[in-house]
Every structure is written in C-alpha cells, then in structure tokens.
Design a protein around this motif. Sequence first.
Motif, short mmCIF file in Angstrom:
data_model
loop_
_atom_site.label_atom_id
_atom_site.label_comp_id
_atom_site.label_asym_id
_atom_site.label_seq_id
_atom_site.Cartn_x
_atom_site.Cartn_y
_atom_site.Cartn_z
N GLN A 52 41.82 139.74 -33.61
CA GLN A 52 41.09 138.75 -32.83
C GLN A 52 41.99 137.55 -32.55
N VAL A 53 41.65 136.80 -31.51
CA VAL A 53 42.41 135.62 -31.11
C VAL A 53 41.46 134.44 -30.91
N PRO A 85 47.42 144.81 -32.46
CA PRO A 85 48.44 143.84 -32.87
C PRO A 85 49.58 144.57 -33.58
N THR A 86 50.80 144.25 -33.20
CA THR A 86 51.96 144.90 -33.82
C THR A 86 52.60 144.02 -34.88
N LEU A 109 49.97 135.59 -28.91
CA LEU A 109 48.74 134.88 -28.61
C LEU A 109 48.31 134.13 -29.87
N VAL A 110 47.70 132.95 -29.70
CA VAL A 110 47.30 132.14 -30.85
C VAL A 110 46.10 132.79 -31.55
N ALA A 111 46.27 133.04 -32.84
CA ALA A 111 45.22 133.65 -33.66
C ALA A 111 44.88 132.78 -34.86
N GLY A 112 45.44 131.58 -34.92
CA GLY A 112 45.12 130.69 -36.03
C GLY A 112 45.93 129.41 -35.97
N CYS A 131 50.11 136.30 -32.78
CA CYS A 131 50.14 137.76 -32.89
C CYS A 131 50.58 138.36 -31.56
N ARG A 132 51.44 139.36 -31.68
CA ARG A 132 51.90 140.11 -30.50
C ARG A 132 51.18 141.46 -30.51
N TYR A 133 50.85 141.94 -29.32
CA TYR A 133 50.12 143.19 -29.18
C TYR A 133 51.02 144.27 -28.61
N SER A 134 50.62 145.54 -28.80
CA SER A 134 51.46 146.67 -28.41
C SER A 134 51.71 146.74 -26.91
N ARG A 135 50.80 146.22 -26.11
CA ARG A 135 51.01 146.16 -24.66
C ARG A 135 51.21 144.71 -24.27
#
Length: 178
Positions: A52-53, A85-86, A109-112, A131-135
């Motif tokens: 989550q973000v 998230p990777t 992306l900001v997650a905290g 957090c960075r995501y796989s796509r």
Amino acid sequence: MDLVLLCVFLPLVPVAWGQYGDYYYGPYNYGDNDEWVNVYRQGFNFQCPHGQVIVAIRSVFNKKEGSDRLWNYACMPAAQSLGEPTECWWEEINRAGTEWYQTCSNNGLVAGFQSQYFPSVLDREWQFYCCRYSRRCPYSCWLTTEYPGHYGEDMDMMMYTYDYYIRGATTTFSAVNR
C-alpha cells in the motif's frame, strides 16, 4: 414514438441515478478525528501495510505547541497495473531548519514517513519510506497546488484519482516564522 420512448425511459432515470451513487466508496480512512500519528513535539514513524502507498495526508498546526503539527495519513493498495513491491527503503533525512525538496529515488512511491521534532529550531526533520514496484510507475510528475498557502494553515490533501501517487514533497522554512 418519441413520447412513448420518453414514458418508457423516464422512470429508469431515478433507478440509474440511485445505482450511480453506489459506486462511490471513500477509500480514505483516517480513523477518528482525534487519532493522530504523533503528539506535538514528538517524533513518529508511520508505514503503510505492505503493498500500500500513502494516498491522503491531514495536518493541523498549533503555534502554542512549538509551531508544530499533528499528522495523519491514509493508505490504499497500489494499482494492480504496478505489480508487486520489489523493494522498500528509507530515503536520506531532510534536516530540520532548512528548505528541502525530495522525491523517492529509483521510481519509488511514498509508503511512509518518519519525523523527529527539534525544539531548538521549532521544526521537524523528515525521512520518506519509499517502495518500488515490479512494473514502472507512469512518470508524469508535477507538484500539486494542494498545500497550505500559509505556514499556519491546516492541510487535507487526498489523491482523488486512482493511479495518482505521492512521490515526494517540498517544504519552505522561515527563521522568522519557524
């Protein structure tokens, strides 16, 4: 013929209108208004659950409490189009008593947030949890105009459209206003 169609479809308008209203779900649950992630002049650490973000930020200012703010955040799962998230990490610290601008590195992306209050400068230092995501996240970034126009204003910022994300923040600092 037109009058017949009007008589057939006119009763359906209230039904369709009523169903339209069922599709709005407020995803931003701050909890009770009295629930804040911090108390004045204290540090805090807030992280969204995994996957989550941050999608909403609320803040109230109080000059009598050291020109500090109470903070509250809301999280929501990132779009499935971003994948899983990777990796997640803490960015560099933005020091208290200075102006700064920061975005999550590596397309994160900001997650905290993590923050500590410093009474000597009546300001906070900040650190973003990203957090960075796989796509890859769509990359059309700009600064929002949804921010307090004056340092003492309250703030309530929400991402009203899915697929809009918080990637960073900027601040100003005035030695006069603190």
